[in-house]
Design an enzyme around this catalytic site. Structure first.
Site, short mmCIF file in Angstrom:
data_model
loop_
_atom_site.label_atom_id
_atom_site.label_comp_id
_atom_site.label_asym_id
_atom_site.label_seq_id
_atom_site.Cartn_x
_atom_site.Cartn_y
_atom_site.Cartn_z
N LYS A 1 0.84 -1.21 0.00
CA LYS A 1 0.00 0.00 0.00
C LYS A 1 0.87 1.26 0.00
CE LYS A 1 -1.75 1.65 4.00
NZ LYS A 1 -1.50 3.07 4.29
N ASN A 2 1.87 1.29 0.89
CA ASN A 2 2.63 2.53 1.06
C ASN A 2 3.63 2.79 -0.07
OD1 ASN A 2 1.11 3.09 3.24
ND2 ASN A 2 2.68 2.60 4.77
N ARG B 1 -4.64 10.91 4.27
CA ARG B 1 -3.52 11.81 4.49
C ARG B 1 -2.52 11.85 3.35
NH1 ARG B 1 -0.62 14.38 8.39
NH2 ARG B 1 1.44 14.07 7.53
N ILE C 1 8.35 7.04 16.64
CA ILE C 1 8.01 7.76 15.39
C ILE C 1 6.78 8.64 15.58
CG2 ILE C 1 7.49 7.53 12.91
CD1 ILE C 1 10.22 6.38 13.57
N CYS D 1 -4.72 12.99 12.98
CA CYS D 1 -5.34 11.69 12.77
C CYS D 1 -5.13 10.86 14.02
CB CYS D 1 -4.78 10.99 11.54
SG CYS D 1 -3.18 10.31 11.79
N ARG E 1 0.79 14.75 13.30
CA ARG E 1 1.32 14.55 11.94
C ARG E 1 1.36 15.83 11.10
NH1 ARG E 1 -0.93 9.07 9.46
NH2 ARG E 1 1.04 9.12 8.33
N PRO E 2 2.27 16.73 11.46
CA PRO E 2 2.37 17.99 10.71
C PRO E 2 2.95 17.78 9.30
CG PRO E 2 4.14 17.80 12.32
CD PRO E 2 3.25 16.62 12.54
N VAL E 3 2.86 18.83 8.46
CA VAL E 3 3.45 18.78 7.11
C VAL E 3 4.51 19.87 6.93
CG1 VAL E 3 1.55 17.61 5.91
CG2 VAL E 3 1.48 20.09 6.19
N ARG F 1 -8.70 -0.65 4.39
CA ARG F 1 -7.81 0.37 3.82
C ARG F 1 -6.45 -0.24 3.47
NH1 ARG F 1 -6.43 4.54 7.63
NH2 ARG F 1 -5.00 4.86 5.93
C1 EPZ Z 1 4.45 7.07 6.16
O1 EPZ Z 1 3.73 8.15 6.72
C2 EPZ Z 1 3.48 5.91 6.09
N1 EPZ Z 1 2.33 6.26 5.27
C3 EPZ Z 1 3.03 5.51 7.49
O2 EPZ Z 1 2.19 4.38 7.38
C4 EPZ Z 1 4.26 5.15 8.32
O3 EPZ Z 1 3.85 4.87 9.64
C5 EPZ Z 1 5.24 6.33 8.32
O4 EPZ Z 1 5.58 6.71 6.95
C6 EPZ Z 1 6.54 6.03 9.07
O5 EPZ Z 1 7.14 4.91 8.49
C7 EPZ Z 1 2.39 6.09 3.94
O6 EPZ Z 1 3.40 5.70 3.37
C8 EPZ Z 1 1.15 6.37 3.17
P1 EPZ Z 1 6.64 10.39 8.16
P2 EPZ Z 1 4.32 9.63 6.69
O7 EPZ Z 1 6.58 11.67 7.40
O8 EPZ Z 1 5.12 9.79 5.46
C9 EPZ Z 1 6.95 13.72 11.59
C10 EPZ Z 1 0.24 3.09 7.75
O9 EPZ Z 1 -0.34 2.58 8.73
N2 EPZ Z 1 6.78 14.75 10.55
O10 EPZ Z 1 7.79 9.49 7.92
O11 EPZ Z 1 3.19 10.55 6.93
C11 EPZ Z 1 5.68 12.88 11.78
O12 EPZ Z 1 4.74 13.53 12.58
C12 EPZ Z 1 0.82 4.49 7.81
O13 EPZ Z 1 0.33 2.51 6.66
C13 EPZ Z 1 6.93 16.06 10.88
O14 EPZ Z 1 7.21 16.43 12.03
O15 EPZ Z 1 5.26 9.59 7.96
C14 EPZ Z 1 6.26 11.64 12.41
O16 EPZ Z 1 6.45 11.85 13.78
C15 EPZ Z 1 0.56 5.18 9.11
N3 EPZ Z 1 6.76 17.01 9.91
C16 EPZ Z 1 7.63 11.50 11.72
O17 EPZ Z 1 7.92 12.80 11.18
C17 EPZ Z 1 6.45 16.68 8.61
O18 EPZ Z 1 6.31 17.58 7.77
C18 EPZ Z 1 7.67 10.49 10.58
O19 EPZ Z 1 6.57 10.73 9.71
C19 EPZ Z 1 6.34 15.32 8.28
C20 EPZ Z 1 6.50 14.36 9.26
#
Ligand code: EPZ
Length: 431
Positions: free
Chosen positions: A22-23, A102, A338, A126, A131-133, A408
């Site tokens: 999926k991811n 998301r 994480i 969520c 989960r900020p961007v 999902r």
């Molecule tokens: C991806 O989410 C995956 N989703 C998640 O899978 C997975 O848990 C995650 O990576 C970590 O491996 C998809 O691939 C669709 P991150 P993503 O940006 O990219 C912080 C599932 O169940 N952060 O690596 O959104 C964030 O809050 C899902 O399949 C910021 O602070 O995760 C987190 O603490 C859930 N600012 C950390 O970084 C930002 O702008 C890692 O998040 C972006 C992220």
């Protein structure tokens, strides 16, 4: 809303085919926005998130077709999806769509890179944390876009195109790295990403982008170099196997006992999780068809794990491993590094009689002799499947509510488990 009924206590024996990830599938589908030619994705999982993203991409102008299953093929046979973004008809992604998934926020990068403008709703919080961007926005700004946040929308503009730059992530982010790969591929000049995510899904996206004509080197390592190109072409790419699905079923077998071949699973993609499962007492071996997991009734040992970016123990397997540890002979410690709020399964596992104490980002699990079935419900995908794993090993009947979370991310879950001897059935609730 559908529910799943499970009668626990059976061992799992047989074969489980592992679907496309999926991811990986989601960012690959989004990459179709980068080209006016057709991107063909093979080994696509049939999941609610994929269908939802098809609808979202359709809103931007992507035409798609899904190859039908051929007569005689197994119902779980993977699909091929063709995506063509000949013309982008809308660079705005509204709240109604982005709030449903998301990852759809990631359309901001290809829309901006190809069209010079994108306006995408902020995804919001969520169930697993805020989960900020901010780091995704940082990427767009580093590449020369002007970004404004207006009324819940991220409005990014780069009328003269994006420019290559140095991007250093202060923390590892999968979505941030996907964003940087897609945007920098169509930027003028050279981009270097430091502290990039090394997840296999990043490598899969980079491989596909390279097939489309991008010039990306180093994906899978912490430093990635990208030479921007003027345009990208169509390509054909097969989605990599789902390491989280494989790890989930491996933990299910470790918990129930039995002997299952995870067909098509790749050990290199989930070594840290396999190590933890072996330490817990299950047998793990690699065959040329996939990964074989066995346990013959001997007790499980407690194992401490700490989630970390790849190649560390994945946060997406933390809930499932916790379910396994609830019946280990002793105490284990599970640390989530994480996401700040990814312990929603703890109170639901307690309904089975599990003993878990939370202290900040650490869960202390005291193994119990056995679990008892119960009505349960979860608020996210991986938490839901941890309840399924617990239910398979529990005495008596469990009903897992809110099954849409499972739909999902887990393709044909009931079918894959029941073929291995589990008593699992879906109870459809009209309305
Ligand atoms: C991806 O989410 C995956 N989703 C998640 O899978 C997975 O848990 C995650 O990576 C970590 O491996 C998809 O691939 C669709 P991150 P993503 O940006 O990219 C912080 C599932 O169940 N952060 O690596 O959104 C964030 O809050 C899902 O399949 C910021 O602070 O995760 C987190 O603490 C859930 N600012 C950390 O970084 C930002 O702008 C890692 O998040 C972006 C992220």
């Amino acid at each position: 809303m559908d529910r799943i009924r499970i009668v626990g206590g059976r061992t799992l024996e047989g074969r489980i085919p592992i679907s496309g990830a999926k991811n990986a599938a989601l960012p690959l589908m989004i990459a179709s926005l980068l080209t006016s030619e057709t991107l063909t994705l093979e080994n696509m999982p049939n999941l609610a998130d994929v269908s939802m993203l098809l609808r979202i991409l359709g809103h931007h102008g992507v035409d798609y077709s899904v190859d039908g299953r051929r007569p005689g093929e197994m119902p779980h046979a993977s699909r091929t999806i063709h995506l063509s973004a000949r013309a982008i008809v809308d660079t705005m992604a509204p709240y109604e769509l982005v709030s449903k998934m998301r990852a759809s926020f990631w359309v901001v990068a290809p829309l901006l890179a190809r069209m010079g403008e994108a306006k995408v709703s902020l995804p919001g919080g969520c169930a697993i944390g805020t989960r900020p961007v901010d780091l995704l926005i940082m990427v767009l700004e580093r590449l020369g876009a002007s970004v404004e946040i207006e009324a819940g929308y991220v409005h990014a503009r780069a009328q003269k195109g994006l420019r290559g730059a140095e991007i250093r992530f202060p923390k590892v982010t999968v979505g941030g790295t996907h964003t940087a790969l897609m945007a920098a591929s169509l930027a003028h000049g050279h981009t270097r990403i430091e502290n990039a995510a090394c997840e296999p899904e990043i490598v899969d996206l980079a491989d596909c982008l390279n097939k489309m004509g991008a010039k990306i080197k180093g994906a899978g390592q912490t430093a990635i170099e990208i030479e921007g190109v003027g345009s990208l072409s169509g390509a054909r790419h097969a989605v990599l196997p789902d390491r989280i699905e494989a790890g989930t079923y491996a933990m299910a077998v470790a918990m129930t006992g039995g002997d299952v071949l995870l067909e098509g699973a790749s050990p290199a993609l989930l070594q840290s999780a396999l190590d933890a499962i072996e330490q817990a007492g299950a047998g793990v071996s690699v065959t040329n068809e996939g990964i074989r997991v066995r346990r013959n009734g001997a007790g499980l040992s407690p194992v401490d794990v700490t989630t970390a970016p790849f190649p560390g123990f994945p946060t997406d397997l933390q809930a499932q491993f916790m379910a396994l540890m609830t019946v280990a002979k002793g105490c284990s410690r599970i640390t989530e590094t994480i996401f700040e709020n990814r312990f929603m399964h703890v109170q639901e596992l307690a309904r089975f009689g599990a003993k878990i104490r939370l202290e900040g980002d650490i869960a202390f699990v005291e193994g119990v002799e056995s679990l008892q079935g119960a009505p349960v419900m979860a608020t996210d995908l991986r938490a839901s499947v941890s309840l399924v794993i617990a239910a398979l090993a529990a005495e008596g009947e469990t009903v897992v509510n809110r099954v849409y979370h499972l739909d999902r991310g887990f393709e044909h879950l009931e079918e894959k488990l029941s073929r291995c001897g589990a008593l699992v059935e879906r109870l459809s609730n009209p309305g």
